[in-house]
Enzyme design. Sequence first.
Site, mmCIF file in Angstrom:
data_model
loop_
_atom_site.group_PDB
_atom_site.id
_atom_site.type_symbol
_atom_site.label_atom_id
_atom_site.label_comp_id
_atom_site.label_asym_id
_atom_site.label_seq_id
_atom_site.Cartn_x
_atom_site.Cartn_y
_atom_site.Cartn_z
ATOM 1 C CE1 TYR A 120 2.629 -8.206 22.255
ATOM 2 C CE2 TYR A 120 1.758 -10.462 22.116
ATOM 3 C CZ TYR A 120 2.090 -8.912 21.558
ATOM 4 O OH TYR A 120 1.067 -8.094 20.783
ATOM 5 C CG HIS A 169 -3.792 -23.656 18.583
ATOM 6 N ND1 HIS A 169 -3.877 -22.725 19.353
ATOM 7 C CD2 HIS A 169 -3.058 -24.871 18.868
ATOM 8 C CE1 HIS A 169 -3.437 -23.378 20.471
ATOM 9 N NE2 HIS A 169 -3.146 -24.720 20.215
ATOM 10 C CD GLU A 224 4.315 -26.017 18.201
ATOM 11 O OE1 GLU A 224 3.778 -26.263 17.374
ATOM 12 O OE2 GLU A 224 4.228 -25.344 19.049
ATOM 13 C CG ASP A 235 -1.190 -27.766 24.127
ATOM 14 O OD1 ASP A 235 -0.210 -27.484 23.804
ATOM 15 O OD2 ASP A 235 -2.059 -27.717 23.465
ATOM 16 C CD GLU A 267 45.394 -17.269 16.311
ATOM 17 O OE1 GLU A 267 44.998 -16.419 16.937
ATOM 18 O OE2 GLU A 267 44.861 -18.298 16.299
ATOM 19 C CG HIS A 279 46.406 -11.614 21.766
ATOM 20 N ND1 HIS A 279 46.040 -10.449 21.067
ATOM 21 C CD2 HIS A 279 45.145 -12.101 22.061
ATOM 22 C CE1 HIS A 279 44.828 -10.524 20.820
ATOM 23 N NE2 HIS A 279 44.231 -11.372 21.500
#
Lengths: 435, 435
Positions: free
Chosen positions: B129, B261, B326, B360, B414, B419
């Site tokens: 995107y 920004h 960040e 960046d 179990e 199994h």
Amino acid sequence: MIRLDVSAAGFAADFAALVDARREADSDVARDVTAILRAVREEGDAAVRAFTEKFDGHDPDATGWRIELADCRAALDGLDPELRAALELAHDRIAAYHAKQRPEDRDEVDADGVRLGARWSAVAAAGVYVPGGRAAYPSSVLMNVVPAKVAGVERIVMVTPTPKGEVNQLVLAAAALAGVDEVWRIGGAQAVAALAYGTDRIKAVDVVTGPGNAWVAEAKRQLYGVVGIDMVAGPSEIVVVADGQNDPAWIAADLLSQAEHDPTSQSILFTDDAGFGDAVAKAVDDQIAQLATGQVARASWDANGAIVIVPTLSDAMPLVDRLAPEHLELAVGDPEPLFRAVRHAGSVFLGRYTPEAVGDYVAGPNHVLPTGRRARFASGLSVLDYMKRTSFLGLDAAALARIGPAAVTLAGAEGLPAHARSVAIRLDAPGNGAA
Amino acid sequence: MIRLDVSAAGFAADFAALVDARREADSDVARDVTAILRAVREEGDAAVRAFTEKFDGHDPDATGWRIELADCRAALDGLDPELRAALELAHDRIAAYHAKQRPEDRDEVDADGVRLGARWSAVAAAGVYVPGGRAAYPSSVLMNVVPAKVAGVERIVMVTPTPKGEVNQLVLAAAALAGVDEVWRIGGAQAVAALAYGTDRIKAVDVVTGPGNAWVAEAKRQLYGVVGIDMVAGPSEIVVVADGQNDPAWIAADLLSQAEHDPTSQSILFTDDAGFGDAVAKAVDDQIAQLATGQVARASWDANGAIVIVPTLSDAMPLVDRLAPEHLELAVGDPEPLFRAVRHAGSVFLGRYTPEAVGDYVAGPNHVLPTGRRARFASGLSVLDYMKRTSFLGLDAAALARIGPAAVTLAGAEGLPAHARSVAIRLDAPGNGAA
């Protein structure tokens, strides 16, 4: 169970229907879970207590919110020796396999004098969901807790519902063996919410993993981003690719080892020998009749089972890739050529003596694997799910003089003048050796 | 901007408020997105067309659904030479850094004769995107597409909204340079839905990455599990730890490089020199007045900016870890001691000559990083986001004889008899050399 034949008319559409069949939760579950998460976020422990009374039939204020580590230790000490040895073998093999998943840090200086690196660290706290009741599996405790331990997580918090207050001793024993730090007697979406948001009693964690029913899976999906999660898990599935040289009873047993999990589980056989396919179908029927879990296995096999006849086993592989199965057995004498053709699968079991169930317990790789075609983009649970990577870089004046001007140019072109200035102001500085 | 001082009364509560402040989307966005996803899932291209007319102001049936690769190539060829050189430097450095992220396969036989391994492969198709309008950044194209290329993804699909039909030549040039395979002129939640579900025109992808507004981020969050996604991204943020030996103008420029920004961005300075903090605050005001993006930067700084005075810079580090920023700059002469104290951060910028903006664009590490305290559990975008791991194992009769009995024991405990049988049936077989 449906039978498909690649050479039959209508195969493409029938196989596409098999690939696209949805066996997952509906939007009612999503709505219920949204309401539960909101209540826990707003009301904390009071909401957790109310949901526990409602869904698990006990009041944690009376039965106790926590299970003491001493009780876990006692459960481990009380195990039958053969069972304890089996659990320890599983633990040690899982730990050995996962230890090799620990990623390496990077730290280097490139030709431009730029120091570049990446440093991995563990999350501080992980929550592990362990289902209660019928699906309370000590193997799941090991498969979730051991990777977190190997990663170096300091605080591992287990939540497990105890319907009517009853605890599962095997699960507690596995928790003690794996080294869980806290055990809480809660479950469902409310337990996942408590782990993610934190409450007065339960400190929030950073990652939540572990299997659960549709409500638990949906809670994890909705809380993704608030915490890290392992994966959105759906019903279990197995694809077996087998030639006619196998014992039909062995392959039938493998198909049933998935079918017995849940009516929504799926077992699919690809074979190049139609007669062998018929023999497996008969063996499945014979074995179901002898299984304590036969009713569940029958429901799964009838609704979701399939036998697909292919001209050669090589022809099966592109079809298998479209299914992107959680488990894939290649039950042939030399599995290598078929294995090379596999791209999308959670875990592959090679040859006639590698039943999937050996991987569920003791082989070493994780049994938490992507389901529902998610092996196209997702991987099994690993040490990486409990770690994160911090990248870093360091420049001196000379290095900035080499690559900084390009950053100024690009920032200008993107219309971000403060970005450009933060680089340019250093390029222009007196005393910048490269100016 | 708020000023905090560790030694002031009330600091703990004020800092906790800073850590817990939410700057993210509300539930109205979630509801809108749910409706858009459902429409695209049910109506496909018709829904995508309708939303594109509504939100982007053009009809893709008239303006064209796709942007041809030849147009991208022409945009690259038409770039100003200095800009093209900067873009190529960025591309090459990003590719070099990410090439070293490619994971290694494993394939070994252990002491019990069990073959154990893991094989990595790329996803088949990735969707990227790219925002339109003001936030259309060629650097984002490189940061998303290059790792997918390095991973070996065969089909890379870019979607980018073209408000009123207008395309951004720089974005197209970056797409050509990075090697995008398809470009679609759509955006918003509807574009993410088209990538995840597929439509008649647009074949579904396996992973969707890339930045976007709150609707795009929420669409990715809701579609997580249908496809893989990079991360739930929120507003950008920077923390700068700086001593009084820095030029206040440099540090002010760094704080403003995040503030410009978006009004929801956040810039925080920690310093042990209150006078330096005042000087930075003044420099921020001076520089804002000169910025073309000054209005946005002002809004961000006023609402979310902070200067925190600490007794020593070491005292800042536990506070920084709680913020899990960040971006983290350590603007001191020798950053190593402070860097060793960092655990939760997306990316760290070491020393006085490493402004965040150089990362960046051209340094090499990815600029797509976890925001909103998610560096506690999440990592920056990497080659791994476009790959997945298939574990595998292979046993012969002898190896199964060694570890199989423990699997039988555990499966029995179990309550999973099928199994147990799938292993036991092979242990009992005549001709099993280890029987």
